[in-house]
Design an enzyme around this catalytic site. Sequence first.
Site, PDB file in Angstrom:
ATOM      1  N   ASN A 155       0.602  -1.618   0.128  1.00 27.88           N
ATOM      2  CA  ASN A 155       0.052  -0.143   0.285  1.00 27.88           C
ATOM      3  C   ASN A 155       0.935   1.177  -0.038  1.00 27.88           C
ATOM      4  O   ASN A 155       0.537   2.256  -0.360  1.00 27.88           O
ATOM      5  CB  ASN A 155      -1.051  -0.036   1.358  1.00 27.88           C
ATOM      6  N   CYS A 329      -3.065   5.577   8.020  1.00 29.05           N
ATOM      7  CA  CYS A 329      -2.566   5.489   9.340  1.00 29.05           C
ATOM      8  C   CYS A 329      -1.565   5.950  10.225  1.00 29.05           C
ATOM      9  O   CYS A 329      -1.355   6.084  11.180  1.00 29.05           O
ATOM     10  CB  CYS A 329      -3.082   3.885   9.693  1.00 29.05           C
TER      11      CYS A 329
HETATM   12  C1  LIG Z   1      -6.981  -0.784   3.073  1.00 31.53           C
HETATM   13  C2  LIG Z   1      -5.892  -1.454   3.416  1.00 31.53           C
HETATM   14  C3  LIG Z   1      -5.465  -2.419   5.000  1.00 31.53           C
HETATM   15  C4  LIG Z   1      -6.718  -1.906   5.810  1.00 31.53           C
HETATM   16  O1  LIG Z   1      -7.993  -2.977   5.477  1.00 31.53           O
HETATM   17  P1  LIG Z   1      -9.554  -1.815   6.063  1.00 31.53           P
HETATM   18  O2  LIG Z   1     -10.033  -2.476   4.803  1.00 31.53           O
HETATM   19  O3  LIG Z   1      -9.388  -0.786   5.787  1.00 31.53           O
HETATM   20  O4  LIG Z   1     -10.185  -2.691   7.087  1.00 31.53           O
HETATM   21  C5  LIG Z   1      -5.035  -4.300   4.536  1.00 31.53           C
HETATM   22  N1  LIG Z   1      -3.933  -4.137   3.841  1.00 31.53           N
HETATM   23  C6  LIG Z   1      -3.497  -3.070   2.929  1.00 31.53           C
HETATM   24  C7  LIG Z   1      -2.873  -3.844   2.132  1.00 31.53           C
HETATM   25  C8  LIG Z   1      -4.538  -2.524   2.814  1.00 31.53           C
HETATM   26  O5  LIG Z   1      -4.050  -1.673   1.642  1.00 31.53           O
END
Ligand SMILES: *Cc1c(COP(=O)(O)O)cnc(C)c1O
Length: 387
Positions: A155, A329
């Site tokens: 991400n 976050c």
């Molecule tokens: C957004 C994300 C998450 C968390 O997902 P949520 O649905 O917001 O809890 C976990 N891992 C990755 C790689 C993400 O991009």
Amino acid sequence: MTEKIYLDYAATTPVDPRVLDAMLPYFTQDFGNPSSVHRYGQKAEGALDEARATVAQALNAAMGEIIFTSCGTESNNLAIRGAALAVRERTDANRILCSRVEHTAVTRTLEQLEKYYGFEAVWLDVDETGMVTPEAVAAAIDEKTALVTVMYANNEIGTINPIAEIAAVCKEKGVLFHTDALQAAGYFPMDVEALGVDLMSLGSHKFYGPKGVGVLYVRKGTELVPHQTGGGQENGLRAGTQNVPYIVGFAEALRLTTEEREVRAAHIKPLRDRIIGTVLEEIPDAKLTGHPASRLPNHASFAFKGVDGNTLVQLLDGAGFACSSGSACKTGNPEPSGVMKAIGLVHIWGLGSLRVTLGAHSTPEEVDAFLTVLPDLVEKARGLNRR
Ligand SMILES: *Cc1c(COP(=O)(O)O)cnc(C)c1O
């Protein structure tokens, strides 16, 4: 400036109006509990079954292998905690292998498993592009390994891992493999047979579905200890009345994504390449973070020397552009993110991370406008950092 330009699609995406339309009836007229016997219940159960069939088809899985959860984070929690506890019960294995660049939904779960449950987390190093190699996984697996978890696409820096190869290594060694595919699902086929994964997490708000709903794919025969107990919903793995409208939305978003992902990627990739090319050419002391080629088609990420990434993101916001520094976050934390450290960026570079992620609504005009203001704002952020 009154313009507002969204360049943060890796944080979340807007709900596609077609997805919203599919969801709406299940809030009002078709509001039944899928566990009820009467026709209200049957209607809801029918919608749930249809959604599960749609997701199963998109993943090349069986309906019984699809578990609906409340988000990607929960899917990661259920996969990792559930598998770790179940495997240890059977075999005594207590080690979990995990890359150093995972989302906190994975890393914090491992930290908790260490602190309260007596597991040992083994952190896999990544190369300078943030990639995990199958060789590193093979070398780290031993007889105490209960589970391997490596994300499909990162991400923060967009790097795509060789998931099928890593899964093959795990299979050969007889170890369960989980992948967090939250970022990848919008852009790559999620065929669980081709990938060879045992467990895979998805969340629809990264591909134009609603927030607050996720899926965990659980390969048939994979035992998990449920982390939420109660009714027998979701094969007994995730108790609680299903969120029918959101599940319907998840399925519709995934169905549309499966149909449209190539078109979406073809639209976005040249824009991403324009951002990367221009930034590296025009901004001094700038680096691309993540892999130059094996990266998400919508994802550009950089490190600027001597810049505070949070300051830069605020300056950009003031100019009308929504970007992020590291993962959403982490804002407010003066340390470089774990990902920046894992790819070897020292403090002076590591604090200056910027993530620019595009989506279905991004236009060349937006990218041009962004590239017009960015060089000056980076210089301004550098000046503020020196004071
Ligand atoms: C957004 C994300 C998450 C968390 O997902 P949520 O649905 O917001 O809890 C976990 N891992 C990755 C790689 C993400 O991009």
